[in-house]
Write a protein that holds these residues in place. Sequence first.
Motif, short mmCIF file in Angstrom:
data_model
loop_
_atom_site.label_atom_id
_atom_site.label_comp_id
_atom_site.label_asym_id
_atom_site.label_seq_id
_atom_site.Cartn_x
_atom_site.Cartn_y
_atom_site.Cartn_z
N SER A 56 -5.37 7.15 5.18
CA SER A 56 -5.76 6.13 6.16
C SER A 56 -6.96 6.52 6.90
O SER A 56 -7.10 7.34 7.61
CB SER A 56 -4.51 5.78 6.96
OG SER A 56 -4.98 4.71 8.18
N LYS A 68 1.06 4.06 -2.71
CA LYS A 68 0.79 5.52 -2.31
C LYS A 68 1.83 6.55 -2.91
O LYS A 68 1.61 7.44 -3.45
CB LYS A 68 0.89 5.56 -0.76
CG LYS A 68 0.42 6.84 -0.41
CD LYS A 68 0.27 6.92 1.41
CE LYS A 68 0.10 8.45 1.84
NZ LYS A 68 0.90 8.79 2.50
N PRO A 104 -6.62 1.71 3.66
CA PRO A 104 -6.48 3.00 2.70
C PRO A 104 -7.57 3.36 2.04
O PRO A 104 -8.48 2.63 1.70
CB PRO A 104 -5.42 2.22 1.56
CG PRO A 104 -5.78 0.82 1.70
CD PRO A 104 -6.23 0.48 3.13
N TYR A 121 -8.88 6.54 -0.95
CA TYR A 121 -8.55 7.49 -1.91
C TYR A 121 -9.15 8.85 -1.48
O TYR A 121 -10.41 8.75 -1.30
CB TYR A 121 -8.95 7.13 -3.19
CG TYR A 121 -8.00 5.97 -3.90
CD1 TYR A 121 -6.66 6.03 -4.16
CD2 TYR A 121 -8.60 4.63 -4.15
CE1 TYR A 121 -6.02 5.21 -4.83
CE2 TYR A 121 -7.90 3.64 -4.47
CZ TYR A 121 -6.58 3.79 -4.80
OH TYR A 121 -5.82 2.67 -5.23
N THR A 168 0.98 -1.15 -0.01
CA THR A 168 0.04 0.06 -0.09
C THR A 168 0.81 1.16 0.21
O THR A 168 0.59 2.14 -0.68
CB THR A 168 -0.84 -0.04 1.27
OG1 THR A 168 -1.49 -1.38 1.57
CG2 THR A 168 -1.95 1.14 1.12
N GLN A 169 1.87 1.19 0.75
CA GLN A 169 2.98 2.32 0.79
C GLN A 169 3.50 2.62 -0.38
O GLN A 169 3.57 3.76 -0.85
CB GLN A 169 3.79 2.15 2.01
CG GLN A 169 3.27 2.28 3.22
CD GLN A 169 2.62 3.51 3.63
OE1 GLN A 169 2.97 4.57 3.30
NE2 GLN A 169 1.16 3.18 4.43
N GLN A 197 -4.32 10.99 -4.15
CA GLN A 197 -3.91 10.89 -2.58
C GLN A 197 -4.68 9.85 -1.81
O GLN A 197 -5.81 9.45 -2.12
CB GLN A 197 -4.75 12.23 -2.14
CG GLN A 197 -4.19 12.66 -0.56
CD GLN A 197 -2.63 13.10 -0.68
OE1 GLN A 197 -2.46 13.73 -1.97
NE2 GLN A 197 -1.79 12.88 -0.09
N VAL A 198 -3.72 9.20 -0.98
CA VAL A 198 -4.23 7.85 -0.59
C VAL A 198 -4.16 8.18 1.01
O VAL A 198 -3.13 8.87 1.63
CB VAL A 198 -3.47 6.64 -0.68
CG1 VAL A 198 -3.72 5.42 0.07
CG2 VAL A 198 -3.40 6.29 -2.24
#
Lengths: 510, 617
Positions: free
Chosen positions: A97, A88, A102, A104, A84-85, A94-95
């Motif tokens: 938390s 991102k 996650p 958007y 996920t990172q 833009q992601v």
Amino acid sequence: MFSSMSAIGIHFGYTCACVAVFKDGRADVVANDAGDRVTPAVVGYRDTEQIVGIAAKQGQVRNAANTVVKVKQVLGRRFDDPVTQTHKAETKCQVVSREHMPYYEITCGEHAQFVAPGDVAKLIFKKMKETAQSALGSDVTDTVITVPFEFAHAQKHALRDAAEAAGFHVLRMIHEPAAALLAYDVGQDCSSGNSHVLVYKLGGTSLSVTVLQINGGMMRVVSTSTDHSIGGERFTQALAQHLASEFKRSFKHDVSSNPRALLKLMNSADMAKHSLSSLGSANCFVDSLHDGIDFECAVSRARFELLCSTLFNKSIQPIRSLLDEAGLSARDINKVVLCGGSSRIPRLQQMIREMFPDVELLNSSPPDEVIAVGAAIEAGLLVGRDGLAPEEESVAVDVSAADILLKEVNDSGAETFSILLPVGTPLPARRHHTLSAEGKLSSLCLEIYQRLVTEQPEILSKIILRDLQPSEENHSIDAVVTMKRDGSVHVSCAAQKNGKSEAVTIPAAS
Amino acid sequence: MLLEATDGEETAVFKAAAASVQVLVEPVGRWFEAYIRRRNRNVSASFQELEEEEESSEESEDEELQLEEHPMLRTLDPKDWKNQDHYAVLGLPHLRYKATQKQIKAAHKAIVLKHHPDKRKAAGEQIVEGDNDYFTCITKAIEILSDPVKRRAFDSVDPTFDNSVPSKSEGKENFFDVFAPVFERNARWSSKKHRPSLGTMDSTFEDVDNFYSFWYNFDSWREFSYLDEEEKEKAECRDERRWIEKQNRASRAQRKKEEMNRIRTLVDTAYSCDPRIKKFKEEEKARKEAEKKAKAEAKKKEQEEKERARQAELDAVRLAKEKEEEEARQVALQAKKEKDIQKKAIKKERQKLRTTCKNWNYFADNEADGVKMMEEVEKLCDRLELTSLQSLNEILASASKEDSKAAVEKQVEEVNAQLQREREAEVQARQAARSAEQASGGGGGGKGWNEDDLQLLIKAVNLFPAGTNARWEVIANYMNVHSTSGMKRTAKDVINKAKNLQKLDPLQKDEINRKAYEKFKKEHTSVPPSIDNALPSERFDASGGEGNAGPWTTEEQKLLEQALKTYPVSTAERWEKIAAAVPGRNKKDCMKRYKELVEMVKAKKAAQEQVAAKNKK
């Protein structure tokens, strides 16, 4: 009830999605409303609407912050997951938390909204559903969805949820390599004996190589490896970089600081790459690339292959390491299946062919559609039947643990072993063999051996046939080998001429 | 190549085979599905093992097959094979049409083994030579029963089949016991596999309906070729064969028809006897009745409701109306009362005033003044309001004669002043109306038109007749040049005035003309007056000359002209006749008018000549 007799298969990839319809005993890929058989898995958010497919991909140039790409990478993953990172960091969208998952952040419209990856996937599934419906002319809900072999349970679950949210009834989720084999009907024509098939899938963002063992029509994954760092996009990037340097050389402008110009270059390079798979050279043309300057450049296939040569080597390398890991050699592979859009590249096909010189290379159907076709075939098998519960989808099957062999002599008198029942045969199983013996003999001996993997054969039983009438012709002996689930073997043999028979039951070790 | 066994070797097992292992497989493909199905059915064996089991079970059935030997087998006449019971011959009288092909074959095999002539010969039996042996019957039986078509033909005319149909009286008593077996046995002729059962008293309507529709549409495979009297194969030529065929077809059709009739009768009987049908009919009837009743009730209720609503509405309207009328009546009554009171009061006051005035002898000394005063007082009585009358009376009652006189005179003055005011106002209003009329006629917007100017205008208009180029500008110019008033007039002013003149009533116009004539006479006595025809569009007709008895109307003028033409100069008593033709005018009037007209024409001609002469100059 009638509408449920048609079913569809969906391949939901990182970069593209493809849907195939099973109808009248055939599985066919359906073109979407733009006329493309493969739909980019891109969702563009606008003020009032969400766009899926090629329009969203093209709109990315203008609306990069609100366009979601490669949603499959984060589907079912937690926010702190390294994948996920990475996603991102790479994506323009833009992601954020929320509750460790996650989301958007979509900034079109008046308020920023947070969209879950599952909702994005749902939109893509909906698009696929509409595409299938327009081809079938009726509603369709039953579907088979493919997942990569490395998908964890949470990811599979998220994908299933997204499909069900889009109105699908998921018959089963199957692995991509297995779907590719189904599309080529591999494994169902060689039910007697083992065979190994290598599935080479090079998609837009990932490479996966899988070796499967096929026995009695059942497929078993022997080993697999996935590399997310290589894919069609890398080739496009390499080509785009080349184009950028060409631009710099001729116009003395550096476009690397202009994100829109880079996106335009990427799109142009993508198209050039596609045409280079069939043509010797391709033309790139970008209107007003930078500072109002139009850019035009011709790329030859040789140039492209040179640019990507290290990438190609990197794409081929995993095959070797995988075979080593599985303890197989290139000769043990009976078939190689190509899938994923990037395996269209002629140079890659050539390299694989060189690696497996005597092996049948299955690339007759378009590689980016093969998996969807396989899924549709599976859907055709499953529709109208009682499905398995999701947790049951990986099924353990009893198979024979050793080859059952028969000791024979060849023409020169040397002892040889022929396989009566190969290792890995799903049980219960029965094999019928017609054996022959020299006509002058009046008594015969069938020696049954078993051979565990890489060990010497050990004798299990002997069957003696006596009182045969010697004749000029060879004796023909019908032998039926039956193995029950526990592994116990029953062998019965009968001489065709006078009906003399013998049978023996070999119990299984407990 | 297999190995040769050495002496002393026996079939033996040396070692147990390796146990099976479990592996995960991909859940795809046909083989996997088949595996799952097997596993779900909990079948331990493979397909082949299953098949074997089935076979063995069938075999055991065969073994159980019991043959009942035909007691008269040996005495059967092979020539009469058509009338024999083939099932009995083969020893299957208990199975009959239910016997499977396999059973028939097995039975045949068994019976052949026993009765074959060769066997019997071996056993020392006497054999009748050729086809006359009873074994031929067995051959015939298997020939018929092994061929599905022939077997069906034989089954169709199975001698043991009970073709009877229960009668109505039988069925009425015990419907289910009587009909169930009948339908059961007839169902064997159905070409459809699924045959609905008769059911019980508690069967649903759908089931019963299904049952009867099945039987009314019964599709039977029963056919009667077995009973054919002639055999086609025996024919010697084609024509004969055709004839036989025709015969057979006819008889088959006849029998088939009879069979269908039989089934039909059966179903009809059953239907008429079926207590359930009766029940359903009654239920249906009851339901319909109830529905009808409910509907009628609903309708009635609705109508009543409507009627009530209408009545209520009518009542409300009537009440409202009555109330209104009552109120109006009350108001009217009140008003009348008040009016009466006022009237009475005013009458009383008037009377009072009169008497008071009379008492005061009208404040006059002499008769004349008294009469005048009386008149004034009457006027006062008429004009004054109740209140002023009252106050006046009060003054009169309390005051002395002089004061009273002053008061009355003051009142009289006031009243006279008021009357005067009213009259003036009236006159003013009339004048205003007239002036408004003139103003609307566009009378030159305040530009004074004196007699001379008017005269000049008329002259100019006549001088420049319609059709002159830019006529009104020319006229305006002419006026400006010749006018004595020194006023400048535009074409528009002129046009307005001319139009106004046109609108003027004939009298007014005539007045203008007369004045002009007088003036003209004063100035130029020698020149004949230019009269009439002031406006070209009115010409002669509109001149409207006046007699002593008022002006001639256009109508009268026309009649006069007509009469003049009708009665020429030579006519006797001409003027009497003309006067008779013009109603409202006497002979004298007519003559006078004629003279005027003649004069007018003459004058006009003279004027025209003069103008022409002037123009020439």
